[in-house]
Motif scaffolding. Structure first.
Motif, mmCIF file in Angstrom:
data_model
loop_
_atom_site.group_PDB
_atom_site.id
_atom_site.type_symbol
_atom_site.label_atom_id
_atom_site.label_comp_id
_atom_site.label_asym_id
_atom_site.label_seq_id
_atom_site.Cartn_x
_atom_site.Cartn_y
_atom_site.Cartn_z
ATOM 1 N N PHE A 230 0.839 -1.211 0.000
ATOM 2 C CA PHE A 230 0.000 0.000 0.000
ATOM 3 C C PHE A 230 0.869 1.255 0.000
ATOM 4 O O PHE A 230 0.587 2.210 -0.741
ATOM 5 N N VAL A 231 1.920 1.250 0.807
ATOM 6 C CA VAL A 231 2.822 2.416 0.859
ATOM 7 C C VAL A 231 3.473 2.640 -0.508
ATOM 8 O O VAL A 231 3.540 3.776 -1.006
ATOM 9 N N ALA A 232 3.967 1.551 -1.124
ATOM 10 C CA ALA A 232 4.627 1.685 -2.423
ATOM 11 C C ALA A 232 3.657 2.152 -3.498
ATOM 12 O O ALA A 232 3.985 3.029 -4.307
ATOM 13 N N ILE A 233 2.466 1.576 -3.516
ATOM 14 C CA ILE A 233 1.463 1.972 -4.506
ATOM 15 C C ILE A 233 1.016 3.410 -4.285
ATOM 16 O O ILE A 233 0.844 4.186 -5.239
ATOM 17 N N ALA A 234 0.860 3.794 -3.012
ATOM 18 C CA ALA A 234 0.487 5.171 -2.712
ATOM 19 C C ALA A 234 1.569 6.142 -3.156
ATOM 20 O O ALA A 234 1.285 7.214 -3.704
ATOM 21 N N ALA B 214 9.721 1.279 1.337
ATOM 22 C CA ALA B 214 8.730 0.207 1.458
ATOM 23 C C ALA B 214 9.313 -1.107 0.938
ATOM 24 O O ALA B 214 9.151 -2.164 1.556
ATOM 25 N N ALA B 215 10.011 -1.043 -0.199
ATOM 26 C CA ALA B 215 10.641 -2.238 -0.765
ATOM 27 C C ALA B 215 11.748 -2.750 0.145
ATOM 28 O O ALA B 215 11.886 -3.963 0.358
ATOM 29 N N ILE B 216 12.534 -1.846 0.698
ATOM 30 C CA ILE B 216 13.613 -2.232 1.614
ATOM 31 C C ILE B 216 13.041 -2.926 2.844
ATOM 32 O O ILE B 216 13.565 -3.947 3.314
ATOM 33 N N GLU C 188 12.509 5.933 -11.339
ATOM 34 C CA GLU C 188 11.063 6.074 -11.202
ATOM 35 C C GLU C 188 10.542 5.914 -9.778
ATOM 36 O O GLU C 188 9.480 6.434 -9.458
ATOM 37 N N TRP C 189 11.248 5.166 -8.946
ATOM 38 C CA TRP C 189 10.785 4.946 -7.572
ATOM 39 C C TRP C 189 11.326 6.044 -6.664
ATOM 40 O O TRP C 189 12.545 6.263 -6.597
ATOM 41 N N ASN C 190 10.425 6.712 -5.943
ATOM 42 C CA ASN C 190 10.878 7.729 -4.995
ATOM 43 C C ASN C 190 11.339 7.060 -3.693
ATOM 44 O O ASN C 190 11.230 5.846 -3.524
ATOM 45 N N GLU C 191 11.848 7.872 -2.775
ATOM 46 C CA GLU C 191 12.455 7.305 -1.564
ATOM 47 C C GLU C 191 11.442 6.560 -0.697
ATOM 48 O O GLU C 191 11.782 5.566 -0.060
#
Length: 504
Positions: free
Chosen positions: A294-298, A348-350, A340-343
């Motif tokens: 959810f955090v990554a998608i948001a 979230a991925a980390i 493309e991925w912000n911090e």
């Protein structure tokens, strides 16, 4: 109390490591056969030499180490850690002979990445790698996922008391009273899924234009990678090469199943379907995957970087499941994480990578069961604060059976989490020391130590030699969850110590 180490301690380590080494050599027969079937004669010669070398080393270890000494738990820990180093070196020989590696260190990097089911790679010109070598690459990660020692227990090591010690040294859980039966069941479950997964993926590959014999190979390779949460693929585009949602979904399903505890698999296969809903590891995984996704998608979807449900699934959710199961298969390029991925999405991925999958599975990370234990312990402490002074508050977790949440269990879980966190941070510091930004260094360090394989671009043949060694060490110590490696290091230190051969 101190324990004196004598020559028999070293012999017993060499003897059982020799047995495991022989297994590594015998496994090479499979890619050898693939090379013969596809008439790849240079690869056939490479594997013939590698098989001979592995068998010679294994038999030499057994001859030198022949002893009647009874293995103890610290022997088992040392054997588990040492056998992975020997397996890494010998498995790297066909890699290096293929001409697709810049150095033997790079070959060792890829084989440690394979055996630990990490998926970070340094291999060059992947599009032109032989079928034999690609089979070996994926077989290494498939074998490593189940456990090198577990394979040896299935075929070579017969005394149950010795076998049990070596199994726990590799971080596996005994499911059945007979440890050899446990090892056999692990392989039985894996091979049944192997047949099913290969067929499903091969059908999709064939429908997408890959010729039949290669569709079967692709199906087998990607299944091995998904089930073992390994992250290898036969092309540099990784699983993005297939451009198939069906291929992605099937791979994700097997990655999730592969990240589950083998004890949970056995319980479900035995008809205990309630375990799916009661097990603390599955509950923890469901909650943390939902939150981190959810955090990554948001962070990415709501920010309009990726538009539409299909794009969010292919570009974000797939990566988050891959990260959390520590599979490492990817539908985007490494550069996409950077551009493309912000911090917030990267964090979230980390987090997902750091948590990982279940204990006693093919997955890495500090494991969902430990997150569940810590969370339960926090709830218990809150209840203690608000309860009457004379009240006795107890908590339980459910993993196959109800387990009372004792302080020793909480401390053990917290210790392992702290060790992983320290490893992540120290690995990141090495990257920062070489000039990489902290967020990139942390991402790559967590990916290595949690045996994930997703890369933000740091891992490459041009990265500093020390960083390659650091990542190899992180993959190794992360896969064996510290204790076996620390015992091995202490064992070696005591053997060469000028103070004498004393085990403390």
């Amino acid at each position: 109390m101190e324990r004196v180490i004598n020559i028999d301690d070293l012999k017993v380590v060499l003897y059982y490591t020799g047995r495991i080494t022989i297994i590594v050599g015998l496994i090479m027969i499979i890619p050898l056969i693939a090379g013969i079937l596809f008439t790849e004669w240079p690869a056939v010669i490479d594997f013939l030499f590698s098989i001979a070398l592995s068998l010679v080393v294994g038999y030499l270890f057994m001859i030198i180490g022949r002893t009647h000494y009874i293995p103890r738990i610290f022997h088992a820990m040392t054997i588990a850690a040492f056998s992975w180093i020997i397996a890494m070196i010998l498995a790297a020989v066909p890699y290096y002979l293929s001409g697709h590696m810049k150095s033997f260190l790079d070959a060792c990097f890829d084989t440690m990445s394979g055996f630990t089911t990490t998926g970070l790679i340094l291999i060059q010109d992947l599009e032109h790698v032989s079928v034999a070598l690609n089979t070996w690459r994926h077989l290494v990660t498939y074998t490593g996922g189940q456990g090198i020692a577990v394979l040896a227990l299935t075929f070579l090591i017969t005394p149950s008391s010795y076998a049990y010690k070596i199994m726990i040294g590799e971080g596996k859980e005994q499911v059945l009273p007979n440890v050899k039966h446990t090892a056999s069941q692990i392989w039985k479950v894996s091979n049944i899924y192997l047949l099913l997964g290969t067929i499903m993926l091969a059908i999709v590959a064939y429908k997408n234009g890959i010729r039949p014999q290669m569709a079967i190979m692709h199906g087998m390779w990607i299944f091995m990678s998904a089930w073992s949460t390994g992250g290898f693929a036969p092309y540099s585009q990784n699983i993005l090469y297939y451009h198939s949602v069906a291929f992605y979904v099937i791979s994700l399903v097997f990655a999730i199943i592969g990240s589950m505890n083998f004890a949970t698999h056995y319980a479900i296969w035995s008809g205990n379907f309630k375990e799916i809903f009661k097990n603390i590891e599955l509950k923890s995984f469901s909650i943390t995957l939902t939150l981190t996704s959810f955090v990554a998608i948001a962070a990415l979807g709501f920010g309009k970087i990726y538009k539409g449900a299909s794009s969010l699934f292919n570009m974000v959710f797939f990566q988050m499941v891959s990260a959390h199961t520590t599979t490492g298969l990817s539908t985007i390029y490494s550069a996409s994480f950077l551009r493309e991925w912000n911090e917030l999405a990267l964090l979230a991925a980390i987090t997902a990578m750091a948590i990982g999958g279940s204990a006693s599975s093919t997955a890495g990370g500090f494991k969902g069961i430990r997150v569940g234990i810590i969370f339960k312990a926090i709830i218990r402490e809150i209840r203690n604060f608000v309860a009457p002074e004379n009240a006795v508050i107890t908590s339980k977790i459910h993993h196959i059976r109800d387990i009372v949440l004792e302080d020793s269990l909480v401390k053990s879980a917290a210790l392992i989490i702290v060790l992983y966190a320290v490893t992540y941070f120290l690995g990141a510091l090495v990257g920062v020391a070489y000039g990489y930004p902290f967020i990139q260094s942390l991402f790559e360090s967590v990916s290595a130590a949690s045996n994930v394989g997703l890369s933000i671009g740091v891992t490459s043949v041009t990265m500093p030699t020390l960083l390659k060694v650091v990542y190899i060490f992180e993959m190794w110590i992360g896969r064996l969850e510290f204790i076996s490696v620390l015992v091995f290091i202490s064992f070696i230190f005591k053997l060469v110590s000028l103070r004498g051969l004393i085990w403390k």
